[in-house]
Enzyme design. Structure first.
Site, PDB file in Angstrom:
ATOM      1  N   GLY A  11      26.052  13.810   6.758  1.00 16.70           N
ATOM      2  CA  GLY A  11      25.437  12.493   6.571  1.00 16.70           C
ATOM      3  C   GLY A  11      25.217  11.771   7.888  1.00 16.70           C
ATOM      4  O   GLY A  11      25.377  12.331   8.980  1.00 16.70           O
ATOM      5  N   PHE A  12      24.827  10.524   7.766  1.00 16.77           N
ATOM      6  CA  PHE A  12      24.483   9.694   8.929  1.00 16.77           C
ATOM      7  C   PHE A  12      25.682   9.575   9.879  1.00 16.77           C
ATOM      8  O   PHE A  12      25.649  10.073  11.018  1.00 16.77           O
ATOM      9  CB  PHE A  12      24.006   8.336   8.409  1.00 16.77           C
ATOM     10  N   ILE A  13      26.748   8.951   9.425  1.00 10.91           N
ATOM     11  CA  ILE A  13      27.888   8.733  10.318  1.00 10.91           C
ATOM     12  C   ILE A  13      28.600  10.063  10.587  1.00 10.91           C
ATOM     13  O   ILE A  13      28.993  10.355  11.725  1.00 10.91           O
ATOM     14  CB  ILE A  13      28.842   7.676   9.714  1.00 10.91           C
ATOM     15  N   TYR A 153      30.217  -0.516  -5.655  1.00 10.17           N
ATOM     16  CA  TYR A 153      30.463   0.241  -4.418  1.00 10.17           C
ATOM     17  C   TYR A 153      31.599  -0.411  -3.626  1.00 10.17           C
ATOM     18  O   TYR A 153      32.566   0.254  -3.223  1.00 10.17           O
ATOM     19  CB  TYR A 153      29.176   0.303  -3.593  1.00 10.17           C
ATOM     20  N   LYS A 157      35.522   0.888  -2.668  1.00 10.95           N
ATOM     21  CA  LYS A 157      36.076   0.933  -1.306  1.00 10.95           C
ATOM     22  C   LYS A 157      37.393   0.159  -1.239  1.00 10.95           C
ATOM     23  O   LYS A 157      38.343   0.574  -0.579  1.00 10.95           O
ATOM     24  CB  LYS A 157      35.067   0.375  -0.302  1.00 10.95           C
TER      25      LYS A 157
HETATM   26  N1  LIG Z   1      26.160   3.320   7.030  1.00  4.52           N
HETATM   27  C1  LIG Z   1      26.793   2.154   6.900  1.00  4.52           C
HETATM   28  O1  LIG Z   1      26.307   1.112   7.308  1.00  4.52           O
HETATM   29  C2  LIG Z   1      28.164   2.108   6.252  1.00  4.52           C
HETATM   30  C3  LIG Z   1      28.790   0.858   6.149  1.00  4.52           C
HETATM   31  C4  LIG Z   1      30.036   0.782   5.572  1.00  4.52           C
HETATM   32  C5  LIG Z   1      30.656   1.935   5.126  1.00  4.52           C
HETATM   33  N2  LIG Z   1      30.029   3.139   5.215  1.00  4.52           N
HETATM   34  C6  LIG Z   1      30.725   4.326   4.719  1.00  4.52           C
HETATM   35  O2  LIG Z   1      30.671   5.344   5.704  1.00  4.52           O
HETATM   36  C7  LIG Z   1      30.634   6.617   5.076  1.00  4.52           C
HETATM   37  C8  LIG Z   1      29.433   7.408   5.570  1.00  4.52           C
HETATM   38  O3  LIG Z   1      28.252   6.693   5.234  1.00  4.52           O
HETATM   39  P1  LIG Z   1      26.809   7.118   5.728  1.00  4.52           P
HETATM   40  O4  LIG Z   1      26.056   5.900   6.006  1.00  4.52           O
HETATM   41  O5  LIG Z   1      26.940   8.170   6.766  1.00  4.52           O
HETATM   42  O6  LIG Z   1      26.220   7.729   4.379  1.00  4.52           O
HETATM   43  P2  LIG Z   1      25.540   9.141   4.084  1.00  4.52           P
HETATM   44  O7  LIG Z   1      25.107   9.081   2.661  1.00  4.52           O
HETATM   45  O8  LIG Z   1      24.536   9.474   5.112  1.00  4.52           O
HETATM   46  O9  LIG Z   1      26.752  10.162   4.236  1.00  4.52           O
HETATM   47  C9  LIG Z   1      27.632  10.474   3.200  1.00  4.52           C
HETATM   48  C10 LIG Z   1      27.724  11.994   3.106  1.00  4.52           C
HETATM   49  O10 LIG Z   1      28.652  12.317   2.090  1.00  4.52           O
HETATM   50  C11 LIG Z   1      28.119  13.401   1.345  1.00  4.52           C
HETATM   51  N3  LIG Z   1      28.680  13.368   0.003  1.00  4.52           N
HETATM   52  C12 LIG Z   1      28.374  12.494  -0.997  1.00  4.52           C
HETATM   53  N4  LIG Z   1      29.054  12.812  -2.108  1.00  4.52           N
HETATM   54  C13 LIG Z   1      29.825  13.890  -1.798  1.00  4.52           C
HETATM   55  C14 LIG Z   1      30.729  14.683  -2.533  1.00  4.52           C
HETATM   56  N5  LIG Z   1      30.981  14.423  -3.820  1.00  4.52           N
HETATM   57  N6  LIG Z   1      31.326  15.722  -1.910  1.00  4.52           N
HETATM   58  C15 LIG Z   1      31.057  16.013  -0.608  1.00  4.52           C
HETATM   59  N7  LIG Z   1      30.187  15.291   0.138  1.00  4.52           N
HETATM   60  C16 LIG Z   1      29.583  14.250  -0.461  1.00  4.52           C
HETATM   61  C17 LIG Z   1      26.624  13.204   1.345  1.00  4.52           C
HETATM   62  O11 LIG Z   1      25.920  14.407   1.106  1.00  4.52           O
HETATM   63  C18 LIG Z   1      26.393  12.642   2.743  1.00  4.52           C
HETATM   64  O12 LIG Z   1      26.068  13.672   3.643  1.00  4.52           O
HETATM   65  C19 LIG Z   1      30.605   6.358   3.569  1.00  4.52           C
HETATM   66  O13 LIG Z   1      31.936   6.432   3.085  1.00  4.52           O
HETATM   67  C20 LIG Z   1      30.104   4.926   3.481  1.00  4.52           C
HETATM   68  O14 LIG Z   1      30.557   4.302   2.294  1.00  4.52           O
HETATM   69  C21 LIG Z   1      28.786   3.252   5.773  1.00  4.52           C
END
Ligand SMILES: NC(=O)c1ccc[n+]([C@@H]2O[C@H](COP(=O)([O-])OP(=O)(O)OC[C@H]3O[C@@H](n4cnc5c(N)ncnc54)[C@H](O)[C@@H]3O)[C@@H](O)[C@H]2O)c1
Length: 320
Positions: A11-13, A153, A157
């Protein structure tokens, strides 16, 4: 060489964290199910550069699948776990709460159980600014009331933070829940405003702005988030909840002005109603991150948007 298991690695992060961990000499086990919340091809592309790295292993596993996840822990015995896998769309969560509870809570429970069973030295869990709901007491400190999220959501969390604390209390585990604030940058998740606006502005299309554009977000550059995440991973603290945010919220109108400057274009703008699960402002107090991790955000909004736009031009234009 220490092994780090990163959930949500495609994913992104997760892809950004994995890249820096590999650069810093860690062995990385990436766990991801390539969920279809957004185009899984983007995730394939994000993970592709690591696949030839002998220090990277990709496991296409769903965190809800306990036997499969157990096999990964059994084989790899990670020192650290960075748990980022989640369903992460606040609006979608309002329509599909069960799915969010299943992935974000049940899935995290599996991760907690396995970190206990395999004596992981430190577990980092991605939490979110959305736990603060619409609390007016900005900037938000970690001891601010976080019991009124607006989206399921945010509720998942917050539940995960509570659950994590019980694992620290009962089993002495080191766990840090990082409340990320509006992350943006390279490999940006497509549903987020900075990504959508980059795409529309580069293609000369009309952008949508929510309400009167006064809603503020503490947009935080991915490079700063990666650094804070790895600092937390390398420093077991018992149990802590820590904000990682830019501490400089910008309104949608201000964000748009930055985009117009960076791209050198005047946007065509259409107003749309705000979503009920959208908060008025997100604004992190980051003094705890500074005190415990020595972390502060370094990247200005303009510098971060320059990097986002450059990345988009070379990776997504004509391809999305
Ligand atoms: N991007 C933001 O601004 C932000 C802000 C606050 C919190 N977060 C948290 O950071 C984390 C990463 O977020 P992101 O923005 O990279 O999102 P993202 O959707 O790009 O990454 C999440 C990854 O988790 C994988 N995933 C989802 N369900 C899954 C499962 N059941 N089993 C295995 N993998 C699974 C997805 O395929 C994806 O690659 C998340 O927990 C999100 O809640 C992100």
């Amino acid at each position: 060489m220490k092994t780090v298991l990163v959930t949500g690695a495609a994913g992104f992060i997760g892809s950004n964290v994995s890249q820096t961990l590999l650069e810093e000499g860690y062995r990385v086990i990436g766990v991801d199910n390539f969920d279809d919340t957004y185009n899984p091809q983007f995730k394939e592309k994000q993970i592709a550069p690591f696949l030839n790295n002998p220090n990277f292993v990709l496991e296409r596993v769903d965190i809800r699948d306990l036997p499969a996840l157990t096999a990964v822990f059994e084989a790899e015995k990670p020192s650290y776990v960075v748990h980022l896998a989640a369903k992460a769309d606040t609006r979608d969560a309002v329509q599909n709460p069960r799915l969010y509870i299943s992935v974000n809570i049940d899935g995290t429970l599996n991760v907690l159980e396995l970190c206990k069973e395999f004596a992981v030295a430190n577990l980092i869990i991605a939490s979110s600014s959305s736990v603060y709901g619409n609390s007016p007491n900005v900037p938000w400190r970690e001891d601010e009331n976080a019991d009124r999220p607006l989206s399921p959501y945010g509720a998942t969390k917050r539940a995960v933070e509570h659950l994590a604390h019980t694992y620290h209390h009962n089993f002495g585990m080191n766990i840090v829940c990082l409340r990320y604030f509006n992350v943006y940058g390279e490999n940006n998740r497509p549903g987020m405003v900075p990504y959508m606006w980059t795409e529309k502005l580069l293609k000369g299309e009309e952008i949508e702005i929510s309400g009167d554009g006064s809603r503020k977000r503490d947009y935080t550059y991915i490079g700063d988030i990666v650094r804070g995440t790895i600092l937390a991973m390398e420093k077991p603290l018992g149990f802590e909840v820590i904000n990682l945010g830019n501490h400089t919220p910008a309104s949608l109108n201000e964000l748009l002005a930055v985009f117009e400057k960076v791209i050198g274009t005047k946007a065509k703008v259409k107003s749309r109603p705000s979503h009920g699960a959208s908060v008025e402002v997100t604004y992190a107090d980051v003094s705890k991150a500074k005190e415990l991790l020595g972390w502060e955000p370094h990247t200005s909004l303009e510098d971060g948007i320059i990097r986002l736009v450059a990345w988009f031009r070379s990776n997504r234009l004509e391809k999305s």
